[in-house]
Scaffold this motif. Structure first.
Motif, PDB file in Angstrom:
ATOM      1  N   GLN A  62       0.829  -1.203   0.000  1.00 36.67           N
ATOM      2  CA  GLN A  62       0.000   0.000   0.000  1.00 36.67           C
ATOM      3  C   GLN A  62       0.862   1.250   0.000  1.00 36.67           C
ATOM      4  OE1 GLN A  62      -4.016   0.520   1.733  1.00 36.67           O
ATOM      5  NE2 GLN A  62      -2.984   1.697   3.323  1.00 36.67           N
ATOM      6  N   PRO A  69      -7.290  -3.136  -3.891  1.00 35.21           N
ATOM      7  CA  PRO A  69      -8.018  -4.119  -4.690  1.00 35.21           C
ATOM      8  C   PRO A  69      -8.801  -5.098  -3.833  1.00 35.21           C
ATOM      9  CG  PRO A  69      -5.659  -4.618  -4.663  1.00 35.21           C
ATOM     10  CD  PRO A  69      -5.873  -3.466  -3.744  1.00 35.21           C
ATOM     11  N   SER A 127       1.859   2.825  -8.734  1.00 37.14           N
ATOM     12  CA  SER A 127       0.755   1.920  -9.067  1.00 37.14           C
ATOM     13  C   SER A 127      -0.053   2.456 -10.244  1.00 37.14           C
ATOM     14  CB  SER A 127      -0.140   1.722  -7.842  1.00 37.14           C
ATOM     15  OG  SER A 127      -1.223   0.893  -8.158  1.00 37.14           O
ATOM     16  N   ARG A 177       1.714  -5.155 -12.782  1.00 33.95           N
ATOM     17  CA  ARG A 177       1.873  -4.371 -11.551  1.00 33.95           C
ATOM     18  C   ARG A 177       2.410  -5.229 -10.417  1.00 33.95           C
ATOM     19  NH1 ARG A 177      -3.104  -0.565 -10.630  1.00 33.95           N
ATOM     20  NH2 ARG A 177      -4.021  -2.338  -9.592  1.00 33.95           N
ATOM     21  N   VAL A 182       7.533  -6.289  -5.617  1.00 29.55           N
ATOM     22  CA  VAL A 182       7.258  -4.984  -5.019  1.00 29.55           C
ATOM     23  C   VAL A 182       8.182  -3.980  -5.707  1.00 29.55           C
ATOM     24  CG1 VAL A 182       7.162  -3.635  -2.904  1.00 29.55           C
ATOM     25  CG2 VAL A 182       6.742  -6.114  -2.836  1.00 29.55           C
ATOM     26  N   ASN A 390      -6.407   0.142 -13.904  1.00 23.55           N
ATOM     27  CA  ASN A 390      -6.400   1.199 -12.891  1.00 23.55           C
ATOM     28  C   ASN A 390      -7.763   1.481 -12.271  1.00 23.55           C
ATOM     29  OD1 ASN A 390      -3.828   1.887 -12.415  1.00 23.55           O
ATOM     30  ND2 ASN A 390      -3.812   3.770 -13.614  1.00 23.55           N
ATOM     31  N   TYR A 393     -10.889  -1.297  -8.676  1.00 27.17           N
ATOM     32  CA  TYR A 393     -10.598  -1.165  -7.239  1.00 27.17           C
ATOM     33  C   TYR A 393     -11.922  -0.984  -6.515  1.00 27.17           C
ATOM     34  CZ  TYR A 393     -10.961   3.814  -8.433  1.00 27.17           C
ATOM     35  OH  TYR A 393     -11.393   5.017  -8.914  1.00 27.17           O
TER      36      TYR A 393
HETATM   37  C1  LIG Z   1      -9.815   9.669  -6.653  1.00 26.19           C
HETATM   38  C2  LIG Z   1      -9.128   8.770  -7.666  1.00 26.19           C
HETATM   39  C3  LIG Z   1      -8.710   9.311  -8.880  1.00 26.19           C
HETATM   40  C4  LIG Z   1      -8.081   8.491  -9.834  1.00 26.19           C
HETATM   41  N1  LIG Z   1      -7.722   9.033 -11.051  1.00 26.19           N
HETATM   42  C5  LIG Z   1      -7.135   8.243 -11.995  1.00 26.19           C
HETATM   43  C6  LIG Z   1      -6.775   8.759 -13.275  1.00 26.19           C
HETATM   44  O1  LIG Z   1      -7.000   9.930 -13.582  1.00 26.19           O
HETATM   45  N2  LIG Z   1      -6.215   7.920 -14.172  1.00 26.19           N
HETATM   46  C7  LIG Z   1      -5.922   6.616 -13.863  1.00 26.19           C
HETATM   47  O2  LIG Z   1      -5.357   5.909 -14.704  1.00 26.19           O
HETATM   48  N3  LIG Z   1      -6.242   6.098 -12.654  1.00 26.19           N
HETATM   49  C8  LIG Z   1      -6.855   6.878 -11.726  1.00 26.19           C
HETATM   50  N4  LIG Z   1      -7.213   6.341 -10.513  1.00 26.19           N
HETATM   51  C9  LIG Z   1      -6.915   4.928 -10.248  1.00 26.19           C
HETATM   52  C10 LIG Z   1      -5.530   4.797  -9.621  1.00 26.19           C
HETATM   53  O3  LIG Z   1      -4.529   5.080 -10.575  1.00 26.19           O
HETATM   54  C11 LIG Z   1      -5.342   3.361  -9.123  1.00 26.19           C
HETATM   55  O4  LIG Z   1      -6.336   3.067  -8.174  1.00 26.19           O
HETATM   56  C12 LIG Z   1      -3.961   3.140  -8.510  1.00 26.19           C
HETATM   57  O5  LIG Z   1      -3.787   1.749  -8.288  1.00 26.19           O
HETATM   58  C13 LIG Z   1      -3.787   3.882  -7.202  1.00 26.19           C
HETATM   59  O6  LIG Z   1      -2.487   3.696  -6.716  1.00 26.19           O
HETATM   60  P1  LIG Z   1      -2.120   4.102  -5.207  1.00 26.19           P
HETATM   61  O7  LIG Z   1      -0.714   3.785  -4.979  1.00 26.19           O
HETATM   62  O8  LIG Z   1      -2.575   5.507  -5.012  1.00 26.19           O
HETATM   63  O9  LIG Z   1      -3.076   3.166  -4.368  1.00 26.19           O
HETATM   64  P2  LIG Z   1      -2.748   1.919  -3.416  1.00 26.19           P
HETATM   65  O10 LIG Z   1      -4.090   1.477  -2.933  1.00 26.19           O
HETATM   66  O11 LIG Z   1      -1.757   2.252  -2.403  1.00 26.19           O
HETATM   67  O12 LIG Z   1      -2.163   0.832  -4.401  1.00 26.19           O
HETATM   68  C14 LIG Z   1      -3.030   0.091  -5.241  1.00 26.19           C
HETATM   69  C15 LIG Z   1      -2.458  -1.282  -5.472  1.00 26.19           C
HETATM   70  O13 LIG Z   1      -1.327  -1.176  -6.319  1.00 26.19           O
HETATM   71  C16 LIG Z   1      -0.377  -2.152  -5.931  1.00 26.19           C
HETATM   72  N5  LIG Z   1       0.861  -1.450  -5.567  1.00 26.19           N
HETATM   73  C17 LIG Z   1       0.987  -0.236  -4.996  1.00 26.19           C
HETATM   74  N6  LIG Z   1       2.283   0.090  -4.865  1.00 26.19           N
HETATM   75  C18 LIG Z   1       2.988  -0.945  -5.356  1.00 26.19           C
HETATM   76  C19 LIG Z   1       4.373  -1.204  -5.487  1.00 26.19           C
HETATM   77  N7  LIG Z   1       5.296  -0.337  -5.087  1.00 26.19           N
HETATM   78  N8  LIG Z   1       4.757  -2.378  -6.021  1.00 26.19           N
HETATM   79  C20 LIG Z   1       3.842  -3.285  -6.438  1.00 26.19           C
HETATM   80  N9  LIG Z   1       2.509  -3.076  -6.331  1.00 26.19           N
HETATM   81  C21 LIG Z   1       2.087  -1.923  -5.799  1.00 26.19           C
HETATM   82  C22 LIG Z   1      -0.937  -2.927  -4.768  1.00 26.19           C
HETATM   83  O14 LIG Z   1      -1.575  -4.106  -5.259  1.00 26.19           O
HETATM   84  C23 LIG Z   1      -1.970  -1.977  -4.218  1.00 26.19           C
HETATM   85  O15 LIG Z   1      -3.020  -2.638  -3.563  1.00 26.19           O
HETATM   86  C24 LIG Z   1      -7.852   7.126  -9.547  1.00 26.19           C
HETATM   87  C25 LIG Z   1      -8.292   6.587  -8.331  1.00 26.19           C
HETATM   88  C26 LIG Z   1      -8.925   7.388  -7.397  1.00 26.19           C
HETATM   89  C27 LIG Z   1      -9.413   6.781  -6.110  1.00 26.19           C
END
Ligand SMILES: Cc1cc2nc3c(=O)[nH]c(=O)nc-3n(C[C@H](O)[C@H](O)[C@H](O)COP(=O)(O)OP(=O)(O)OC[C@H]3O[C@@H](n4cnc5c(N)ncnc54)[C@H](O)[C@@H]3O)c2cc1C
Length: 436
Positions: A62, A69, A127, A177, A182, A390, A393
């Motif tokens: 995270q 997910p 991510s 991903r 990691v 992306n 979720y």
């Molecule tokens: C408000 C909002 C706006 C968004 N806008 C867009 C957008 O404009 N365009 C778009 O394409 N997407 C968008 N998204 C989707 C977003 O890109 C994905 O949900 C993304 O996975 C979020 O990454 P995070 O690190 O913030 O979340 P996290 O919940 O921290 O990570 C999501 C998942 O990614 C994996 N992960 C995270 N870090 C790593 C790592 N270092 N190594 C391996 N796996 C890892 C894990 O499985 C984790 O559960 C949006 C989502 C939200 C909620």
């Protein structure tokens, strides 16, 4: 290397800091791991992965919780929020696993550059990028995953590797991903953009606005990327007066080019009718988060989406005929339709259609699931049947859904590579691709 060598906190249920460390943007459900490692660098990640493998604990990761997910019940959670390094060199940015887009945007701006970031600067850059990445300038510059130049990753054997274009693992990480390890840092290409002509237009004649936007998107240059959301605001005194108790269509636009050209392109959209608010303006890229003004969170929501190959008036009517959920349509095409290095599926899709139900933390999602199924059914004649990784979720990432994010040949290859790199599926608390 042992978990005792980890420099960051190692937390177990009941420890002070455990609840704070596992909390993130998505509040519908929470990870409840047996142990959390608050990693400070790649060495901590290596120690955590080795410990998990030795003790038979599945691994979750995270950064911000925007894309949770699946809520981990047991296992080991690697929290990357302390891995916050960002460096810009030439037209490349290197950022570590816990970095949010806002930091990369700030670091790139003095160089006259911008990343292919999305609607919310608070989203995690790693991510987002490895899930495809549909950004504010997506129709002009394509998927963020196609701009990745190097990936640093700790694989299931606990080794730290640096993968470059051409390697099978590099390719697999671009689409798969967290299934292959990691990721501790990414290097991505930046684009020479300092300003956008962009912002939001709110209409309260919702049907006219969504139909008007859909018609407008039929003939636009790649430089214009846009979306529309239909939002019902509560009648709350905390909201600015124009939004209280109103159902509105929020059109978001980002134009990469001169203001005069952007104004000319927007004229038919503005002619749709009166706007409750119209804040489209020339803005520095550092203000690009204001275009969507996504909520700061935490937020409990159930999300689902599908991809559409077209959006004729009958499809808009079908969508608007469904219930009162938050509906969003993003315009794809342009550079997103071109081939690229990443195994992102369905590049021929022209729109995403998302449905978002706000719920209370811990709520039962049965009603929301039913409603979302009805929305998807209403647009099924125009759907490609595909998904975008992306946007998988918020309680919607069973392997059958994940599979829909890929072309069938790519998915088969990803399963084979999963078998090579993580046969025991150590990395399964994610949008999982089981080994072949
Ligand atoms: C408000 C909002 C706006 C968004 N806008 C867009 C957008 O404009 N365009 C778009 O394409 N997407 C968008 N998204 C989707 C977003 O890109 C994905 O949900 C993304 O996975 C979020 O990454 P995070 O690190 O913030 O979340 P996290 O919940 O921290 O990570 C999501 C998942 O990614 C994996 N992960 C995270 N870090 C790593 C790592 N270092 N190594 C391996 N796996 C890892 C894990 O499985 C984790 O559960 C949006 C989502 C939200 C909620």
């Amino acid at each position: 290397m042992d978990i005792a060598d980890v420099k960051g906190p190692v937390l177990r249920p009941g420890d002070e800091g455990y609840d704070n460390e596992r909390a993130g943007f998505q509040a519908l459900a929470q990870h409840r791991p047996d142990v959390i490692v608050g990693a400070t660098d790649a060495g901590d990640v290596r120690a955590a992965v080795k410990y998990a493998a030795a003790n038979g604990l599945p691994v979750a990761v995270q950064a911000t919780g925007h894309g949770m997910p699946i809520a981990a019940e047991g296992g080991l959670l690697i929290s990357t929020r302390r891995m916050a390094g960002v460096r810009v060199h030439g037209d490349t940015a290197r950022f570590e696993a816990g970095v949010r887009w806002g930091r990369v945007i700030e670091e790139a701006a003095p160089h006259g550059l911008a990343p292919l970031s999305g609607s919310a600067p608070s989203v995690g850059a790693v991510s987002y990028t490895l899930g495809g990445g549909i950004g504010l300038m997506a129709r002009r510059h394509g998927y963020a995953a196609d701009q990745v130049r190097a990936i640093e990753v700790v694989t299931a054997d606990g080794e730290l590797r640096r993968e470059l274009p051409g390697s099978a693992l590099f390719w697999a990480l671009l689409g798969g991903r967290g299934n292959f390890g990691v990721v501790t840092a990414l290097e991505v290409g930046l684009v020479p953009v300092t300003h956008l002509y962009g912002g939001g237009l709110f209409f309260d004649r919702v049907a006219e606005a969504v139909h008007g936007w859909a018609a407008w998107t039929q003939d636009l240059p790649e430089e214009m990327t846009s979306s529309v959301a239909v939002i019902s605001f509560p009648d709350s005194p905390e909201l600015p007066e124009p939004f209280r108790g109103r159902r509105v269509a929020h059109v978001r636009v980002a134009y990469v080019g001169a203001r005069e050209d952007g104004e000319r392109l927007l004229a038919p959209l503005r002619a749709i009718g009166p706007r409750v608010v119209d804040d489209v303006r020339t803005m520095p890229y550092t203000e690009s988060g204001s275009i969507y003004s996504d909520p700061p969170g935490p937020l409990a929501s159930h999300n689902s989406h599908t991809l559409l190959r077209e959006l004729p008036p009958r499809a808009v009517d079908a969508l608007l005929g469904t219930e009162d959920a938050l509906l969003e349509l993003r315009h794809l095409g342009g550079a997103l339709a071109k081939p690229g290095q990443a195994p992102v599926g369905h590049r021929d899709a022209l729109y995403t259609q998302s449905t978002i139900s706000r719920l209370t933390p811990g709520a039962d999602t049965a009603d929301a699931r039913e409603l979302h199924a009805r929305v998807r059914e209403s647009v099924s004649p125009w759907s490609t049947g595909g998904r975008s990784l992306n946007f998988l979720y918020g309680g919607n990432t069973d392997p059958a859904q994940v599979r829909l994010a890929y072309e069938p040949d790519d998915y088969r290859r990803l399963q084979e590579l999963k078998g090579e790199w993580d046969a025991g599926n150590l990395f399964r608390l994610n949008a999982n691709i089981p080994p072949a």
